[in-house]
Design an enzyme around this catalytic site. Structure first.
Site, PDB file in Angstrom:
ATOM      1  N   CYS A 236      -1.056   0.936  13.863  1.00 23.98           N
ATOM      2  CA  CYS A 236      -1.083  -0.183  14.804  1.00 23.98           C
ATOM      3  C   CYS A 236       0.235  -0.954  14.775  1.00 23.98           C
ATOM      4  O   CYS A 236       0.598  -1.613  15.757  1.00 23.98           O
ATOM      5  CB  CYS A 236      -2.242  -1.121  14.476  1.00 23.98           C
ATOM      6  SG  CYS A 236      -2.210  -1.803  12.801  1.00 23.98           S
TER       7      CYS A 236
ATOM      8  N   GLU B 158      -0.632  -4.492   2.605  1.00 30.16           N
ATOM      9  CA  GLU B 158      -1.768  -3.885   3.299  1.00 30.16           C
ATOM     10  C   GLU B 158      -2.055  -2.517   2.677  1.00 30.16           C
ATOM     11  O   GLU B 158      -1.161  -1.672   2.570  1.00 30.16           O
ATOM     12  CB  GLU B 158      -1.435  -3.754   4.781  1.00 30.16           C
ATOM     13  CG  GLU B 158      -2.605  -3.390   5.664  1.00 30.16           C
ATOM     14  CD  GLU B 158      -2.809  -1.894   5.755  1.00 30.16           C
ATOM     15  OE1 GLU B 158      -3.973  -1.469   5.727  1.00 30.16           O
ATOM     16  OE2 GLU B 158      -1.819  -1.161   5.812  1.00 30.16           O
TER      17      GLU B 158
ATOM     18  N   HIS C 218      -3.677   0.269   3.386  1.00 29.63           N
ATOM     19  CA  HIS C 218      -3.926   1.543   4.056  1.00 29.63           C
ATOM     20  C   HIS C 218      -2.660   2.316   4.408  1.00 29.63           C
ATOM     21  O   HIS C 218      -2.728   3.506   4.704  1.00 29.63           O
ATOM     22  CB  HIS C 218      -4.728   1.307   5.336  1.00 29.63           C
ATOM     23  CG  HIS C 218      -6.027   0.593   5.112  1.00 29.63           C
ATOM     24  ND1 HIS C 218      -7.032   1.141   4.337  1.00 29.63           N
ATOM     25  CD2 HIS C 218      -6.483  -0.603   5.549  1.00 29.63           C
ATOM     26  CE1 HIS C 218      -8.053   0.293   4.300  1.00 29.63           C
ATOM     27  NE2 HIS C 218      -7.752  -0.756   5.024  1.00 29.63           N
TER      28      HIS C 218
ATOM     29  N   GLY D 240     -19.236 -14.951  10.905  1.00 32.49           N
ATOM     30  CA  GLY D 240     -20.258 -14.465   9.985  1.00 32.49           C
ATOM     31  C   GLY D 240     -20.307 -12.950   9.977  1.00 32.49           C
ATOM     32  O   GLY D 240     -20.425 -12.319   8.915  1.00 32.49           O
TER      33      GLY D 240
END
Length: 417
Positions: A54, A118, A120, A198
């Protein structure tokens, strides 16, 4: 030009040089990678991998000329995005040699991501490397570079805190839950409400290992929809007060006019839990949990502002660690480049040794066994120096390169004067 003269070249677009829309157009998914890489190979780029995330779309390659690699990759990217190479060129960057090595090490170590540390990106580079190997576009030069990048990333992970500390509200909630309860796989959570925050925190808890979560909400249909999304069970809203006692983590995101979790309900739940602690996350706006819960022993209440503070501390920790990590990258890049440069001299060294050995054998065959050793060594030295001496005299007579050669010669043989 020999393979040893190949340089690492990286051509691509990242979150700083291009828009998300352009990166989406350039994106090469796993299914398309083999044909994309084969196209580069057919065009004349033998060693290449494509890294698509990304944050970035890049081709890492080894080539003798950066301009040649840039043109081939630019054309391939332009065809992928349906653009002209000229219009795309302003959005692409090209790095070669030392700059490319540092960039590759930095990317693999997660120091060039939107979120530093990060976790990943290392896996993404490994996947890109695997796909390129399967496509037959990884040779010794590119493979050596990628393996070095993996080693640098491992050093960064083990020697710095660049991957530690939460950097988002959801990650902060996961950290606090772990600090309080340890292994989340042994915990039960109760999610009250169906708000976006949530759901986000709930997803993070499940991804972190929590396996037992109940979902409830004033509107049962919405609770059922969210439960299906999260892979959890639904509980009737009227049973919420009872369920708090069985929950190690209570997460609320209703945002109604009045609190739905009261101090009294939490006190009663803790009595039934024999004072086992409860971690409560109030993600509702306005809040869903009475502030008085903060004064109850063994009740640990965090609202969004509290979690943001934890996240800010985590980001500060990573930024500080990143400075140490970048020093590791710089040191390793220098060592890698020196090692590769040293290996480039190996063919010439081997050729020189072979020539000297051939001369020695020829001299020995000519002089026979009864020649004085001093005479033999004198003859050998004369033979070895004959061609270099004539070449040096010729270069000195021409005058163009002699000063440079003389400096190299004195350095090579430690000559005085």
């Amino acid at each position: 030009m020999s393979a040893s003269a190949q340089r690492v070249v990286i051509v691509g677009a990242n979150h700083r040089s291009s828009s998300l829309g352009l990166r989406d157009a350039l994106y090469v998914d796993d299914a398309s990678a083999p044909s994309f890489l084969d196209g580069l190979k057919q065009a004349g780029l033998a060693e290449a991998l494509v890294l698509s995330t990304c944050d970035r779309v890049e081709v890492w390659c080894a080539d003798t000329e950066a301009a040649h690699a840039t043109a081939l990759v630019g054309a391939a990217f332009a065809a992928k995005a349906g653009l002209t190479a000229e219009s795309l060129a302003t959005h692409l960057y090209t790095l070669s040699g030392a700059e490319a090595v540092r960039h590759g090490f930095t990317v693999t170590s997660a120091l060039d991501s939107l979120v530093i540390g990060e976790p990943h990106v290392g896996g993404q580079v490994k996947a890109a490397h695997r796909l390129a190997r399967e496509a037959g576009t990884v040779g010794g030069q590119l493979d050596g570079f990628v393996q070095a990048a993996f080693a640098v990333a491992k050093r960064v992970r083990t020697e710095t805190a660049v991957g530690e500390g939460p950097v988002s509200i959801a990650a902060a909630a996961v950290q606090v839950a772990r600090d309080l309860h340890g292994d989340l796989g042994c915990c039960r959570a109760l999610l009250i409400g169906t708000g976006d925050m949530g759901e986000l925190v709930g997803e993070s808890l499940l991804a972190a290992g929590l396996t037992d979560m109940l979902v409830t909400a004033p509107k049962e249909s919405r609770a059922e929809t969210l439960a299906r999304t999260l892979g959890c069970h639904v509980m009737p809203f009227e049973d919420m007060r009872e369920a708090i006692a069985g929950a190690d983590v209570v997460l609320t995101c209703v945002g109604g006019r009045t609190p739905i979790v009261t101090a009294d309900s939490v006190s009663q739940a803790l009595k039934r839990r024999r004072r086992q602690p409860i971690f409560l996350v109030d993600a509702g706006i306005p809040g869903d949990i009475e502030p008085a819960v903060n004064r109850i022993e063994n009740a640990f209440l965090y609202d969004l502002a509290d979690l943001e503070k934890v996240a800010l501390e985590g980001r500060a920790t990573r930024e500080q660690a990143a400075r140490s990590a970048r020093a590791i990258v710089e040191s390793e890049a220098t060592a890698f480049l020196r090692g590769r440069a040293a290996r480039a001299a190996v063919p010439a060294i081997v050729a020189l040794r072979d020539q000297f050995e051939a001369t020695r054998e020829k001299v020995l065959s000519e002089i026979g066994p009864d020649v004085d050793p001093a005479e033999a060594t004198r003859l050998l030295i004369n033979r070895l120096l004959h061609t270099p001496t004539d070449t040096m005299k010729s270069i000195a007579a021409e005058g163009h390169e002699w000063q440079t050669m003389e400096k190299t010669l004195r350095k090579l043989f430690h000559l005085e004067g």
